[in-house]
Write a protein that holds these residues in place. Structure first.
Motif, PDB file in Angstrom:
ATOM      1  N   GLN A  15       0.827  -1.209   0.000  1.00 21.38           N
ATOM      2  CA  GLN A  15       0.000   0.000   0.000  1.00 21.38           C
ATOM      3  C   GLN A  15       0.861   1.258   0.000  1.00 21.38           C
ATOM      4  OE1 GLN A  15      -2.626   0.351   3.437  1.00 21.38           O
ATOM      5  NE2 GLN A  15      -2.771   2.580   3.179  1.00 21.38           N
ATOM      6  N   LEU A  16       1.882   1.271   0.859  1.00 21.58           N
ATOM      7  CA  LEU A  16       2.759   2.433   0.959  1.00 21.58           C
ATOM      8  C   LEU A  16       3.530   2.636  -0.338  1.00 21.58           C
ATOM      9  CD1 LEU A  16       4.061   4.724   2.553  1.00 21.58           C
ATOM     10  CD2 LEU A  16       5.636   3.050   3.558  1.00 21.58           C
ATOM     11  N   GLY A  17       4.012   1.552  -0.921  1.00 19.67           N
ATOM     12  CA  GLY A  17       4.755   1.659  -2.169  1.00 19.67           C
ATOM     13  C   GLY A  17       3.918   2.237  -3.294  1.00 19.67           C
ATOM     14  N   LEU A  18       2.666   1.820  -3.364  1.00 18.87           N
ATOM     15  CA  LEU A  18       1.774   2.346  -4.402  1.00 18.87           C
ATOM     16  C   LEU A  18       1.459   3.818  -4.141  1.00 18.87           C
ATOM     17  CD1 LEU A  18      -0.663  -0.702  -4.805  1.00 18.87           C
ATOM     18  CD2 LEU A  18       1.205  -0.015  -6.324  1.00 18.87           C
ATOM     19  N   GLU A  19       1.271   4.179  -2.872  1.00 21.58           N
ATOM     20  CA  GLU A  19       1.013   5.581  -2.530  1.00 21.58           C
ATOM     21  C   GLU A  19       2.216   6.457  -2.891  1.00 21.58           C
ATOM     22  OE1 GLU A  19      -0.223   6.199   1.495  1.00 21.58           O
ATOM     23  OE2 GLU A  19      -1.929   4.833   1.369  1.00 21.58           O
ATOM     24  N   LEU A  20       3.404   5.868  -2.834  1.00 23.39           N
ATOM     25  CA  LEU A  20       4.625   6.610  -3.165  1.00 23.39           C
ATOM     26  C   LEU A  20       4.884   6.660  -4.667  1.00 23.39           C
ATOM     27  CD1 LEU A  20       6.864   5.247  -0.286  1.00 23.39           C
ATOM     28  CD2 LEU A  20       6.286   7.662  -0.613  1.00 23.39           C
ATOM     29  N   GLY A  21       4.060   5.952  -5.434  1.00 22.17           N
ATOM     30  CA  GLY A  21       4.161   6.018  -6.893  1.00 22.17           C
ATOM     31  C   GLY A  21       5.150   5.061  -7.522  1.00 22.17           C
ATOM     32  N   LEU A  22       5.534   3.995  -6.823  1.00 19.21           N
ATOM     33  CA  LEU A  22       6.454   3.019  -7.383  1.00 19.21           C
ATOM     34  C   LEU A  22       5.754   2.141  -8.419  1.00 19.21           C
ATOM     35  CD1 LEU A  22       8.422   1.807  -4.230  1.00 19.21           C
ATOM     36  CD2 LEU A  22       9.371   3.018  -6.203  1.00 19.21           C
ATOM     37  N   PRO A  23       6.492   1.627  -9.401  1.00 22.75           N
ATOM     38  CA  PRO A  23       5.913   0.689 -10.370  1.00 22.75           C
ATOM     39  C   PRO A  23       5.318  -0.521  -9.657  1.00 22.75           C
ATOM     40  CG  PRO A  23       8.074   1.429 -11.103  1.00 22.75           C
ATOM     41  CD  PRO A  23       7.909   1.922  -9.701  1.00 22.75           C
ATOM     42  N   GLU A  24       4.132  -0.925 -10.059  1.00 18.95           N
ATOM     43  CA  GLU A  24       3.426  -1.996  -9.358  1.00 18.95           C
ATOM     44  C   GLU A  24       4.187  -3.312  -9.372  1.00 18.95           C
ATOM     45  OE1 GLU A  24      -1.097  -3.858  -9.165  1.00 18.95           O
ATOM     46  OE2 GLU A  24      -0.687  -1.945 -10.168  1.00 18.95           O
ATOM     47  N   GLU A  25       4.902  -3.606 -10.475  1.00 16.82           N
ATOM     48  CA  GLU A  25       5.615  -4.880 -10.544  1.00 16.82           C
ATOM     49  C   GLU A  25       6.752  -4.962  -9.534  1.00 16.82           C
ATOM     50  OE1 GLU A  25       6.890  -2.397 -14.207  1.00 16.82           O
ATOM     51  OE2 GLU A  25       5.097  -2.753 -12.978  1.00 16.82           O
ATOM     52  N   LEU A  26       7.337  -3.830  -9.144  1.00 18.62           N
ATOM     53  CA  LEU A  26       8.357  -3.836  -8.099  1.00 18.62           C
ATOM     54  C   LEU A  26       7.726  -3.969  -6.726  1.00 18.62           C
ATOM     55  CD1 LEU A  26      10.898  -1.069  -9.243  1.00 18.62           C
ATOM     56  CD2 LEU A  26      11.187  -3.556  -9.343  1.00 18.62           C
ATOM     57  N   VAL A  27       6.599  -3.318  -6.539  1.00 20.66           N
ATOM     58  CA  VAL A  27       5.934  -3.327  -5.238  1.00 20.66           C
ATOM     59  C   VAL A  27       5.311  -4.685  -4.926  1.00 20.66           C
ATOM     60  CG1 VAL A  27       4.065  -2.306  -3.901  1.00 20.66           C
ATOM     61  CG2 VAL A  27       5.489  -0.851  -5.316  1.00 20.66           C
ATOM     62  N   ARG A  28       4.855  -5.378  -5.945  1.00 24.08           N
ATOM     63  CA  ARG A  28       4.183  -6.665  -5.737  1.00 24.08           C
ATOM     64  C   ARG A  28       5.093  -7.863  -6.013  1.00 24.08           C
ATOM     65  NH1 ARG A  28      -1.095  -5.799  -4.744  1.00 24.08           N
ATOM     66  NH2 ARG A  28      -2.058  -3.874  -5.521  1.00 24.08           N
ATOM     67  N   LYS A  29       6.357  -7.637  -6.166  1.00 23.09           N
ATOM     68  CA  LYS A  29       7.303  -8.719  -6.434  1.00 23.09           C
ATOM     69  C   LYS A  29       7.339  -9.702  -5.266  1.00 23.09           C
ATOM     70  CE  LYS A  29      12.202  -9.453  -7.549  1.00 23.09           C
ATOM     71  NZ  LYS A  29      13.506  -8.771  -7.751  1.00 23.09           N
ATOM     72  N   ALA A  30       7.289 -11.000  -5.595  1.00 22.22           N
ATOM     73  CA  ALA A  30       7.306 -12.026  -4.553  1.00 22.22           C
ATOM     74  C   ALA A  30       8.629 -11.975  -3.797  1.00 22.22           C
ATOM     75  CB  ALA A  30       7.116 -13.405  -5.172  1.00 22.22           C
ATOM     76  N   PRO A  31       8.587 -11.903  -2.465  1.00 22.91           N
ATOM     77  CA  PRO A  31       9.827 -11.815  -1.689  1.00 22.91           C
ATOM     78  C   PRO A  31      10.632 -13.101  -1.749  1.00 22.91           C
ATOM     79  CG  PRO A  31       7.942 -12.093  -0.230  1.00 22.91           C
ATOM     80  CD  PRO A  31       7.393 -11.889  -1.606  1.00 22.91           C
ATOM     81  N   SER A  32      11.957 -12.959  -1.919  1.00 19.22           N
ATOM     82  CA  SER A  32      12.853 -14.109  -2.003  1.00 19.22           C
ATOM     83  C   SER A  32      14.234 -13.673  -1.543  1.00 19.22           C
ATOM     84  CB  SER A  32      12.914 -14.628  -3.444  1.00 19.22           C
ATOM     85  OG  SER A  32      13.966 -15.554  -3.611  1.00 19.22           O
ATOM     86  N   ASP A  33      15.004 -14.631  -1.003  1.00 21.58           N
ATOM     87  CA  ASP A  33      16.366 -14.293  -0.589  1.00 21.58           C
ATOM     88  C   ASP A  33      17.332 -14.307  -1.774  1.00 21.58           C
ATOM     89  OD1 ASP A  33      16.826 -16.975  -1.139  1.00 21.58           O
ATOM     90  OD2 ASP A  33      17.115 -17.561   0.944  1.00 21.58           O
ATOM     91  N   GLY A  34      16.845 -14.761  -2.933  1.00 26.80           N
ATOM     92  CA  GLY A  34      17.658 -14.743  -4.138  1.00 26.80           C
ATOM     93  C   GLY A  34      18.746 -15.793  -4.182  1.00 26.80           C
ATOM     94  N   MET A  35      18.714 -16.754  -3.261  1.00 20.21           N
ATOM     95  CA  MET A  35      19.790 -17.742  -3.202  1.00 20.21           C
ATOM     96  C   MET A  35      19.338 -19.157  -3.561  1.00 20.21           C
ATOM     97  SD  MET A  35      22.000 -16.568   0.148  1.00 20.21           S
ATOM     98  CE  MET A  35      20.621 -16.552   1.278  1.00 20.21           C
ATOM     99  N   CYS A  36      18.116 -19.529  -3.147  1.00 19.79           N
ATOM    100  CA  CYS A  36      17.716 -20.933  -3.288  1.00 19.79           C
ATOM    101  C   CYS A  36      16.658 -21.154  -4.357  1.00 19.79           C
ATOM    102  CB  CYS A  36      17.205 -21.462  -1.954  1.00 19.79           C
ATOM    103  SG  CYS A  36      15.697 -20.635  -1.395  1.00 19.79           S
ATOM    104  N   GLY A  37      16.170 -20.105  -4.996  1.00 22.11           N
ATOM    105  CA  GLY A  37      15.153 -20.264  -6.022  1.00 22.11           C
ATOM    106  C   GLY A  37      13.745 -20.388  -5.491  1.00 22.11           C
ATOM    107  N   MET A  38      13.582 -20.285  -4.183  1.00 22.82           N
ATOM    108  CA  MET A  38      12.252 -20.366  -3.558  1.00 22.82           C
ATOM    109  C   MET A  38      11.856 -18.996  -3.022  1.00 22.82           C
ATOM    110  SD  MET A  38      12.788 -23.861  -1.332  1.00 22.82           S
ATOM    111  CE  MET A  38      11.120 -23.838  -0.630  1.00 22.82           C
TER     112      MET A  38
END
Length: 254
Positions: free
Chosen positions: A169-192
């Motif tokens: 909600q805050l990210g959208l209110e700040l005007g960030l691109p939706e695909e960045l704001v709704r990106k699935a959280p991941s540690d970027g190491m294990c593919g999960m």
């Protein structure tokens, strides 16, 4: 006052009390929603010229283009510091000293986060007159999904009492691109994703933590409750200046 206005007021007040008109904020930019929202929030509160992004791949980071896109979108100064040599050097020395062939899973997953926080403080010390953000949110805080003295460290924490849904909600209110704001959280190491590793969704966690257990399957309620209670000691160590929205009491989530 909107969530955006409250959060901006918190950042302004923190820097007014813990810096001056030239104090900068150093933010680790992962390409995920949390660091993106913190960066956008600090730009809105302080101006982009006082925001410094640091990208910290450990070797090759597949989604680093998201981090680069965020920095370009906000127009912030940014640096890329690859931690691979530091990680490999420390790991090699540890293996030799402890006389072991392989390091543990806990070491492998937590050490990069701690080296990244060391890197952020190194950047801050080098540029001078800077503060470090802790980008973790309330959902991660309750689930214990952070590394002590890694991504759980910092000088102030603007998202610490916001659930994932509120970060979006805050990210959208700040005007960030939706695909960045709704990106699935991941540690970027294990593919999960984080939710895959936890065994429940952040939406389910929010419902259980907010007293809506009847909306979640009983086995998930048990899993989430056990997780929240089991890592309470980690939350107690996160004693940072935090933004607490007016609709929350910090004591309810400690």
């Amino acid at each position: 006052m909107s969530l955006k206005d409250e959060a901006i007021a918190f950042v302004k007040d923190y820097f007014a009390k813990n810096g001056d008109e030239n104090t900068k904020v150093v933010i680790g930019i992962s390409g995920g929603k949390d660091s993106s929202v913190v960066a956008a929030l600090c730009c809105a509160a302080l101006g982009k010229e006082r925001v410094v992004g640091v990208l910290m791949p450990n070797g090759v980071q597949k989604d680093i283009s998201d981090s680069q896109r965020l920095c370009k979108f906000l127009g912030i100064q940014n640096y890329t510091v690859n931690i691979q040599n530091a990680y490999n050097g420390l790991t090699d020395e540890l293996k030799k000293s402890l006389q072991i062939g392989e390091t543990s899973y806990q070491y492998n997953t937590n050490t990069p986060g701690r080296l990244r926080m060391t890197t952020l403080y190194g950047v801050a010390a080098t540029i001078g007159n800077a503060r470090i953000s802790c980008n973790g949110n309330l959902s991660e805080r309750l689930a214990g999904f952070f590394t002590l003295w890694g991504d759980g460290a910092g000088d102030f924490a603007p998202l610490a009492y916001l659930f994932v849904s509120e970060v979006i909600q805050l990210g959208l209110e700040l005007g960030l691109p939706e695909e960045l704001v709704r990106k699935a959280p991941s540690d970027g190491m294990c593919g999960m994703t984080d939710e895959d590793k936890l065994g429940f969704t952040y939406d389910e966690l929010q419902k259980v933590a907010s007293g809506k257990k009847d909306e979640v399957a009983p086995e998930k309620v048990e899993l989430i409750t056990k997780k929240i209670n089991g890592i309470a000691f980690k939350r107690r160590l996160l004693n940072l200046p935090c933004f607490v929205p007016s609709n929350k009491n910090a004591k309810d989530w400690q």
